[in-house]
Design a protein around this motif. Sequence first.
Motif, PDB file in Angstrom:
ATOM      1  N   GLU A   1      -0.055   8.363  -6.188  1.00  0.00           N
ATOM      2  CA  GLU A   1      -1.245   9.168  -5.871  1.00  0.00           C
ATOM      3  C   GLU A   1      -0.851  10.399  -5.071  1.00  0.00           C
ATOM      4  OE1 GLU A   1      -4.836   8.597  -6.609  1.00  0.00           O
ATOM      5  OE2 GLU A   1      -3.645   7.584  -8.137  1.00  0.00           O
ATOM      6  N   ALA A   2       0.022  10.206  -4.089  1.00  0.00           N
ATOM      7  CA  ALA A   2       0.470  11.330  -3.263  1.00  0.00           C
ATOM      8  C   ALA A   2       1.180  12.371  -4.124  1.00  0.00           C
ATOM      9  CB  ALA A   2       1.387  10.825  -2.149  1.00  0.00           C
TER      10      ALA A   2
ATOM     11  N   GLN B   1       0.839  -1.202   0.000  1.00  0.00           N
ATOM     12  CA  GLN B   1       0.000   0.000   0.000  1.00  0.00           C
ATOM     13  C   GLN B   1       0.873   1.251   0.000  1.00  0.00           C
ATOM     14  OE1 GLN B   1      -3.564   0.170   2.606  1.00  0.00           O
ATOM     15  NE2 GLN B   1      -2.427   1.747   3.712  1.00  0.00           N
ATOM     16  N   TYR B   2       1.894   1.260   0.826  1.00  0.00           N
ATOM     17  CA  TYR B   2       2.796   2.412   0.903  1.00  0.00           C
ATOM     18  C   TYR B   2       3.469   2.650  -0.452  1.00  0.00           C
ATOM     19  CZ  TYR B   2       6.142   5.729   2.765  1.00  0.00           C
ATOM     20  OH  TYR B   2       6.874   6.873   2.994  1.00  0.00           O
ATOM     21  N   LEU B   3       3.920   1.582  -1.090  1.00  0.00           N
ATOM     22  CA  LEU B   3       4.553   1.690  -2.406  1.00  0.00           C
ATOM     23  C   LEU B   3       3.558   2.199  -3.457  1.00  0.00           C
ATOM     24  CD1 LEU B   3       6.918   1.093  -4.409  1.00  0.00           C
ATOM     25  CD2 LEU B   3       5.974  -1.230  -4.583  1.00  0.00           C
ATOM     26  N   CYS B   4       2.379   1.611  -3.477  1.00  0.00           N
ATOM     27  CA  CYS B   4       1.399   1.928  -4.518  1.00  0.00           C
ATOM     28  C   CYS B   4       0.837   3.342  -4.416  1.00  0.00           C
ATOM     29  CB  CYS B   4       0.259   0.918  -4.484  1.00  0.00           C
ATOM     30  SG  CYS B   4       0.751  -0.729  -5.019  1.00  0.00           S
ATOM     31  N   TYR B   5       0.697   3.865  -3.218  1.00  0.00           N
ATOM     32  CA  TYR B   5       0.099   5.185  -3.060  1.00  0.00           C
ATOM     33  C   TYR B   5       1.099   6.328  -3.199  1.00  0.00           C
ATOM     34  CZ  TYR B   5      -4.657   3.706  -2.155  1.00  0.00           C
ATOM     35  OH  TYR B   5      -5.930   3.206  -2.309  1.00  0.00           O
TER      36      TYR B   5
ATOM     37  N   TYR C   1       1.481  13.982   0.773  1.00  0.00           N
ATOM     38  CA  TYR C   1       2.005  12.713   1.277  1.00  0.00           C
ATOM     39  C   TYR C   1       1.449  12.364   2.649  1.00  0.00           C
ATOM     40  CZ  TYR C   1       5.011  12.545  -2.737  1.00  0.00           C
ATOM     41  OH  TYR C   1       5.466  12.477  -4.027  1.00  0.00           O
ATOM     42  N   SER C   2       0.409  13.076   3.064  1.00  0.00           N
ATOM     43  CA  SER C   2      -0.217  12.775   4.352  1.00  0.00           C
ATOM     44  C   SER C   2      -1.525  12.006   4.169  1.00  0.00           C
ATOM     45  CB  SER C   2      -0.478  14.065   5.130  1.00  0.00           C
ATOM     46  OG  SER C   2      -1.459  14.851   4.472  1.00  0.00           O
ATOM     47  N   ILE C   3      -1.759  11.478   2.961  1.00  0.00           N
ATOM     48  CA  ILE C   3      -2.998  10.746   2.716  1.00  0.00           C
ATOM     49  C   ILE C   3      -3.035   9.486   3.577  1.00  0.00           C
ATOM     50  CG2 ILE C   3      -3.346  11.696   0.398  1.00  0.00           C
ATOM     51  CD1 ILE C   3      -2.184   9.125  -0.771  1.00  0.00           C
TER      52      ILE C   3
ATOM     53  N   THR D   1     -12.292   7.580  -5.868  1.00  0.00           N
ATOM     54  CA  THR D   1     -10.913   7.869  -6.243  1.00  0.00           C
ATOM     55  C   THR D   1     -10.790   9.367  -6.508  1.00  0.00           C
ATOM     56  OG1 THR D   1      -9.074   7.133  -7.648  1.00  0.00           O
ATOM     57  CG2 THR D   1     -11.191   7.494  -8.749  1.00  0.00           C
ATOM     58  N   GLY D   2      -9.582   9.825  -6.603  1.00  0.00           N
ATOM     59  CA  GLY D   2      -9.350  11.240  -6.885  1.00  0.00           C
ATOM     60  C   GLY D   2      -9.670  11.598  -8.321  1.00  0.00           C
TER      61      GLY D   2
END
Length: 166
Positions: free
Chosen positions: A29-30, A22-26, A36-38, A121-122
């Motif tokens: 998006e960030a 999740q950290y890698l994939c987002y 980067y606080s999503i 989603t955004g």
Amino acid sequence: MGMSVTISAAAGEDAEQILKLQYLCYQSEAALYGDYSIEPLTQTLDDLRAELGRGCVLVARLGEEVVGSVRGTVDDEGTAVITGLIVHPRMQRHGLGGRLLAALEERLAGEWAAKRYRLATGQRSEGNLRLYRKWGYERTGSRVVTRAFTLVTLEKEARTALAASA
């Protein structure tokens, strides 16, 4: 000889791999929104473990490695809320996101009596929007979260999901 990707229910011991993925994939998006606080980047392992116990969580595995995941819960009215659809960057654009989405829809309709599906989603996340439209989701609303970020909500009925996967 290559391995094939399998999709199954997540187990408690998958939490750490899901969180790292999740950290890698987002990250993308960030970067897209300059934030980067999503929540997917700040979620703790304990929070994720709690989430694993509340709904339906699927993982895609390549051997022992978790290369994708998706989550869903169903409310009292039969609306399934789908979140956290992630696919490892090296595995993207090979249909794995669609396979995860279809597997979750099927499980939520069968085991959790989902009548409709909802996800968000955004507004700048064109790849996500394209995938969701391909799987029959239609935009039902949007909400301005910040000046730079509008959350788009998409939905479809469960019968549409079953016909699309046939």
